[in-house]
Design an enzyme around this catalytic site. Sequence first.
Site, PDB file in Angstrom:
ATOM      1  N   LYS A  31      93.381 -14.663 -35.303  1.00  0.00           N
ATOM      2  CA  LYS A  31      94.278 -15.310 -36.220  1.00  0.00           C
ATOM      3  C   LYS A  31      94.327 -16.914 -35.419  1.00  0.00           C
ATOM      4  O   LYS A  31      93.741 -17.882 -35.902  1.00  0.00           O
ATOM      5  CB  LYS A  31      95.586 -14.981 -36.741  1.00  0.00           C
ATOM      6  CG  LYS A  31      95.975 -15.965 -37.966  1.00  0.00           C
ATOM      7  CD  LYS A  31      96.896 -15.161 -38.977  1.00  0.00           C
ATOM      8  CE  LYS A  31      98.202 -14.708 -38.212  1.00  0.00           C
ATOM      9  NZ  LYS A  31      99.381 -15.992 -37.943  1.00  0.00           N
ATOM     10  N   ARG A  36      92.236 -22.577 -34.634  1.00  0.00           N
ATOM     11  CA  ARG A  36      91.999 -23.603 -33.744  1.00  0.00           C
ATOM     12  C   ARG A  36      90.222 -23.712 -33.500  1.00  0.00           C
ATOM     13  O   ARG A  36      89.722 -25.018 -33.600  1.00  0.00           O
ATOM     14  CB  ARG A  36      92.254 -22.936 -32.327  1.00  0.00           C
ATOM     15  CG  ARG A  36      93.618 -23.126 -31.925  1.00  0.00           C
ATOM     16  CD  ARG A  36      94.149 -22.178 -30.927  1.00  0.00           C
ATOM     17  NE  ARG A  36      95.469 -22.518 -30.761  1.00  0.00           N
ATOM     18  CZ  ARG A  36      96.541 -21.865 -31.305  1.00  0.00           C
ATOM     19  NH1 ARG A  36      96.399 -21.207 -32.298  1.00  0.00           N
ATOM     20  NH2 ARG A  36      98.053 -22.206 -30.812  1.00  0.00           N
ATOM     21  N   GLY A 104     102.300 -20.668 -40.917  1.00  0.00           N
ATOM     22  CA  GLY A 104     103.261 -21.671 -40.034  1.00  0.00           C
ATOM     23  C   GLY A 104     102.338 -22.288 -38.991  1.00  0.00           C
ATOM     24  O   GLY A 104     102.454 -23.317 -38.570  1.00  0.00           O
ATOM     25  N   ARG A 132     111.106 -22.046 -42.938  1.00  0.00           N
ATOM     26  CA  ARG A 132     110.926 -21.921 -41.465  1.00  0.00           C
ATOM     27  C   ARG A 132     111.129 -23.457 -41.016  1.00  0.00           C
ATOM     28  O   ARG A 132     110.710 -24.351 -41.654  1.00  0.00           O
ATOM     29  CB  ARG A 132     109.384 -21.475 -41.148  1.00  0.00           C
ATOM     30  CG  ARG A 132     109.366 -19.967 -41.555  1.00  0.00           C
ATOM     31  CD  ARG A 132     108.185 -19.318 -41.214  1.00  0.00           C
ATOM     32  NE  ARG A 132     107.901 -19.252 -40.081  1.00  0.00           N
ATOM     33  CZ  ARG A 132     106.718 -19.048 -39.193  1.00  0.00           C
ATOM     34  NH1 ARG A 132     105.775 -18.640 -40.057  1.00  0.00           N
ATOM     35  NH2 ARG A 132     106.456 -18.795 -37.822  1.00  0.00           N
ATOM     36  N   SER A 177     107.084 -22.273 -27.797  1.00  0.00           N
ATOM     37  CA  SER A 177     106.128 -22.171 -28.611  1.00  0.00           C
ATOM     38  C   SER A 177     104.923 -22.729 -28.716  1.00  0.00           C
ATOM     39  O   SER A 177     104.714 -23.947 -28.320  1.00  0.00           O
ATOM     40  CB  SER A 177     106.732 -23.126 -29.982  1.00  0.00           C
ATOM     41  OG  SER A 177     105.995 -23.267 -31.050  1.00  0.00           O
ATOM     42  N   GLN A 179     102.806 -23.153 -31.081  1.00  0.00           N
ATOM     43  CA  GLN A 179     102.356 -23.945 -32.049  1.00  0.00           C
ATOM     44  C   GLN A 179     103.078 -25.361 -31.823  1.00  0.00           C
ATOM     45  O   GLN A 179     102.281 -26.429 -31.951  1.00  0.00           O
ATOM     46  CB  GLN A 179     103.211 -23.366 -33.346  1.00  0.00           C
ATOM     47  CG  GLN A 179     102.558 -22.173 -33.854  1.00  0.00           C
ATOM     48  CD  GLN A 179     103.129 -21.455 -34.950  1.00  0.00           C
ATOM     49  OE1 GLN A 179     104.279 -22.065 -35.462  1.00  0.00           O
ATOM     50  NE2 GLN A 179     102.647 -20.506 -35.614  1.00  0.00           N
ATOM     51  N   ASP A 329     104.429 -11.947 -31.409  1.00  0.00           N
ATOM     52  CA  ASP A 329     104.450 -11.367 -32.756  1.00  0.00           C
ATOM     53  C   ASP A 329     104.425  -9.861 -32.832  1.00  0.00           C
ATOM     54  O   ASP A 329     103.960  -9.184 -33.959  1.00  0.00           O
ATOM     55  CB  ASP A 329     102.832 -12.084 -33.169  1.00  0.00           C
ATOM     56  CG  ASP A 329     102.793 -13.247 -33.295  1.00  0.00           C
ATOM     57  OD1 ASP A 329     104.061 -13.907 -33.547  1.00  0.00           O
ATOM     58  OD2 ASP A 329     101.720 -13.928 -33.178  1.00  0.00           O
ATOM     59  N   LYS A 356     110.398 -16.230 -37.675  1.00  0.00           N
ATOM     60  CA  LYS A 356     109.002 -16.024 -38.174  1.00  0.00           C
ATOM     61  C   LYS A 356     108.827 -15.604 -39.687  1.00  0.00           C
ATOM     62  O   LYS A 356     109.582 -16.418 -40.334  1.00  0.00           O
ATOM     63  CB  LYS A 356     108.674 -14.549 -37.141  1.00  0.00           C
ATOM     64  CG  LYS A 356     108.600 -14.949 -35.775  1.00  0.00           C
ATOM     65  CD  LYS A 356     107.556 -15.648 -35.312  1.00  0.00           C
ATOM     66  CE  LYS A 356     107.451 -15.981 -34.083  1.00  0.00           C
ATOM     67  NZ  LYS A 356     106.749 -17.046 -33.418  1.00  0.00           N
TER      68      LYS A 356
END
Length: 448
Positions: A31, A36, A104, A132, A177, A179, A329, A356
């Site tokens: 994922k 990306r 997210g 979130r 993170s 992200q 995760d 999450k």
Amino acid sequence: MLRPDRIEQARAEAFGPAAPLRGSVRVPGDKSISHRALMLSAMASGTSRIEGLLEGSDVLATAAALRAMGAGIERGSDGAWVVDGVGTGSLLQPESALDMGNSGTSARLLMGLLASHPISATITGDASLSRRPMERVMGPLRRIGAEFSASPGGRLPLTMRGISPAAPLEHRMTVASAQVKSAILLAGLNIAGVTRVFEPVPTRDHSERMLKRFGADLRVEQEAGGEWISIRGEAELRAQNVRVPADPSSAAFLAVAALVVPGSELRIKGVGMNPRRTGLFTLLRAMGADIDFADARDQDGEPVADLVVRHSALKGVEVPPELIPSMIDEFPIFFVAAAFADGETRAEGLGELRVKESDRIAVMAEGLRAIGGRIEEHGDGVTIRGSGGEPLAGGAGIASHLDHRIAMSFAVAGLNCREAVEVDDMEPVSTSFPGFAELLLSLQEGGR
Ligand code: S3P
């Protein structure tokens, strides 16, 4: 609150005592890497080709948003995806709100990409995503000059206005993170000069690897206490062919299923083995799991291997804090493995799990107790007393709270329960692992 359309779509399913899982199997594409690959292909000049893209709803949300901003993204008849990039700095103003669904990663990475473009956008998401926190990305992106108007608590829906030219940023990460790190690096693509991020705790580095592959001038320098990652904009990315490895986070559910169902042996092919993603497999092996990594190889800049997993007697373990980011995760399915282990498993410092797709500490504790597991929450940690391999009682309904990994974790737990476990909604599983329940069934000798 669930939206009415979500209630109508909810798909309950029961998972009960299983026959051994056997065979050789491929799970869907990674994922993180799929998001990306689409984003960098969209920013490159030329036509990229992506094989093995995860066709889950999270990734499709990213594709739809990039299309709405000018990229050409189509699935070819051979199953590969073809992306016509717009070139760095050339995203177009979207005409309507960008709906990120449950994702997210889509929301936060696209906020970074948009922040250094002179366009405005409204970003929305489902009930889970709208709970979130987004301040962690908005904070640093405000410092390059982007503006945000978010819902109370720094949540979605939000409207943002990007800026170009934007100011280069030097940011020290305060939360582990990938992200947030990636959002800043993606913003840096279209900022003249060098944008730098300091990461004290290493998180997944798929953005760094792929940015380099697409030709960005990206450097990583080790320093006492962490590493600096720098990207020089305005970067000219060149179109690439990318083969996406199978997702280790999806393989994790089948691996734990094989470990806990007696008589099982599975080979899971072409799984991503990026060391910043494989904490679960390291820990399971320390618990006594029989997991081999076969045919290890490089695939377009990411390590992959086949996982060979056999049913094993597991022992409880203390989770080393330094392993947490590389299995962030995987805690829901790790808790399931621990619930069947012999003895006690303890983990501390799991605060990120509370933000999450659901509060994964609370939701897992509630669900495991409902099926006869023994788990205690203490602050942001847990203690689990395992069954020593014995089946749990099961026979309960589980609320999955729009969280794919909660739903899959209890589906796996049900396979080693005396009575079936009913998961209230398997629909969210399509975000990351379309076809999961059918695959689980097909791997059981003789089916049910
Ligand atoms: C992801 C980073 C992680 C992870 C998520 C995917 C990514 O989130 O939990 O599933 O692709 O960068 P955080 O950055 O919030 O830890």
